[in-house]
Design a protein around this motif. Structure first.
Motif, PDB file in Angstrom:
ATOM      1  N   ILE A  74       0.788  -1.198   0.110  1.00  0.00           N
ATOM      2  CA  ILE A  74      -0.098   0.018  -0.043  1.00  0.00           C
ATOM      3  C   ILE A  74       0.771   1.325  -0.006  1.00  0.00           C
ATOM      4  O   ILE A  74       1.675   1.368   0.550  1.00  0.00           O
ATOM      5  N   ASP A  75       0.267   2.388  -0.820  1.00  0.00           N
ATOM      6  CA  ASP A  75       1.428   3.375  -0.810  1.00  0.00           C
ATOM      7  C   ASP A  75       1.011   4.445   0.109  1.00  0.00           C
ATOM      8  O   ASP A  75       1.693   5.630   0.203  1.00  0.00           O
ATOM      9  N   ARG A  76       0.221   4.245   1.068  1.00  0.00           N
ATOM     10  CA  ARG A  76      -0.084   5.033   2.118  1.00  0.00           C
ATOM     11  C   ARG A  76       0.492   4.538   3.470  1.00  0.00           C
ATOM     12  O   ARG A  76       0.445   3.368   3.635  1.00  0.00           O
ATOM     13  N   PRO A  77       0.735   5.212   4.588  1.00  0.00           N
ATOM     14  CA  PRO A  77       0.960   4.681   5.909  1.00  0.00           C
ATOM     15  C   PRO A  77      -0.020   3.748   6.433  1.00  0.00           C
ATOM     16  O   PRO A  77      -1.242   4.417   6.691  1.00  0.00           O
ATOM     17  N   VAL A  78       0.166   2.664   6.744  1.00  0.00           N
ATOM     18  CA  VAL A  78      -0.623   1.874   7.549  1.00  0.00           C
ATOM     19  C   VAL A  78      -0.080   1.293   8.707  1.00  0.00           C
ATOM     20  O   VAL A  78       1.008   0.458   8.582  1.00  0.00           O
ATOM     21  N   SER A  79      -0.721   1.181   9.835  1.00  0.00           N
ATOM     22  CA  SER A  79      -0.299   0.683  10.969  1.00  0.00           C
ATOM     23  C   SER A  79      -1.340  -0.473  11.396  1.00  0.00           C
ATOM     24  O   SER A  79      -2.425  -0.336  11.131  1.00  0.00           O
ATOM     25  N   TYR A  80      -0.739  -1.748  11.437  1.00  0.00           N
ATOM     26  CA  TYR A  80      -1.700  -2.795  11.718  1.00  0.00           C
ATOM     27  C   TYR A  80      -1.301  -3.649  12.966  1.00  0.00           C
ATOM     28  O   TYR A  80      -0.232  -3.860  13.194  1.00  0.00           O
ATOM     29  N   THR A  81      -2.365  -4.335  13.442  1.00  0.00           N
ATOM     30  CA  THR A  81      -2.188  -5.279  14.396  1.00  0.00           C
ATOM     31  C   THR A  81      -3.016  -6.580  13.913  1.00  0.00           C
ATOM     32  O   THR A  81      -3.956  -6.375  13.555  1.00  0.00           O
ATOM     33  N   ILE A  82      -2.259  -7.593  14.272  1.00  0.00           N
ATOM     34  CA  ILE A  82      -2.937  -8.807  13.818  1.00  0.00           C
ATOM     35  C   ILE A  82      -3.018  -9.892  15.241  1.00  0.00           C
ATOM     36  O   ILE A  82      -2.088  -9.830  15.789  1.00  0.00           O
TER      37      ILE A  82
ATOM     38  N   LEU B 259      -7.082   3.563  19.296  1.00  0.00           N
ATOM     39  CA  LEU B 259      -8.176   2.393  18.837  1.00  0.00           C
ATOM     40  C   LEU B 259      -7.967   2.525  17.373  1.00  0.00           C
ATOM     41  O   LEU B 259      -7.754   3.371  16.480  1.00  0.00           O
ATOM     42  N   PRO B 260      -8.134   1.316  16.467  1.00  0.00           N
ATOM     43  CA  PRO B 260      -8.187   1.042  15.117  1.00  0.00           C
ATOM     44  C   PRO B 260      -9.429   1.929  14.450  1.00  0.00           C
ATOM     45  O   PRO B 260     -10.101   2.104  14.851  1.00  0.00           O
ATOM     46  N   LYS B 261      -9.001   2.334  13.243  1.00  0.00           N
ATOM     47  CA  LYS B 261     -10.114   3.053  12.499  1.00  0.00           C
ATOM     48  C   LYS B 261     -10.902   1.891  11.523  1.00  0.00           C
ATOM     49  O   LYS B 261     -11.903   2.128  11.113  1.00  0.00           O
ATOM     50  N   ILE B 262     -10.291   0.826  11.318  1.00  0.00           N
ATOM     51  CA  ILE B 262     -10.800  -0.336  10.666  1.00  0.00           C
ATOM     52  C   ILE B 262     -10.546  -1.484  11.363  1.00  0.00           C
ATOM     53  O   ILE B 262      -9.254  -1.709  11.713  1.00  0.00           O
ATOM     54  N   ILE B 263     -11.323  -2.460  11.370  1.00  0.00           N
ATOM     55  CA  ILE B 263     -11.385  -3.807  12.050  1.00  0.00           C
ATOM     56  C   ILE B 263     -11.860  -4.733  10.977  1.00  0.00           C
ATOM     57  O   ILE B 263     -12.859  -4.605  10.594  1.00  0.00           O
ATOM     58  N   LEU B 264     -11.030  -5.709  10.849  1.00  0.00           N
ATOM     59  CA  LEU B 264     -11.337  -6.562   9.900  1.00  0.00           C
ATOM     60  C   LEU B 264     -11.442  -7.973  10.564  1.00  0.00           C
ATOM     61  O   LEU B 264     -10.620  -8.562  11.311  1.00  0.00           O
ATOM     62  N   LEU B 265     -12.520  -8.728  10.598  1.00  0.00           N
ATOM     63  CA  LEU B 265     -12.738  -9.884  11.792  1.00  0.00           C
ATOM     64  C   LEU B 265     -13.400 -11.022  10.681  1.00  0.00           C
ATOM     65  O   LEU B 265     -14.245 -10.678   9.962  1.00  0.00           O
TER      66      LEU B 265
END
Length: 71
Positions: free
Chosen positions: A24-32, A56-62
């Motif tokens: 991804i071309d934009r900065p993304v911080s993620y936690t798995i 808190l995350p802006k996006i949650i993938l479940l």
């Protein structure tokens, strides 16, 4: 920066997600996180995440098949 929480119990799928995030071309911080109950602890700053300072995350993938215990 976009903060993403990805809740996934399959290591292979988590690996694919990591590789996609690197492209991804934009900065993304993620936690798995691997379980629903651990995700609840993460989001409520309890258990192993009691002293966390992460936003808190802006996006949650479940994954819809993950079991979140009642209690």
């Amino acid at each position: 920066m976009t903060d993403v929480l990805y809740i996934e119990d399959n290591v292979n799928d988590a690996d694919i997600f990591c590789r996609l995030m690197q492209k991804i071309d934009r900065p993304v911080s993620y936690t798995i996180i691997a379980s629903g109950s651990e995700a609840v602890d993460f989001l409520t700053s309890q258990g192993a995440y009691q002293n966390q300072v992460a936003p808190l995350p802006k996006i949650i993938l479940l994954l819809s098949l993950i079991h979140i215990s009642q209690g």
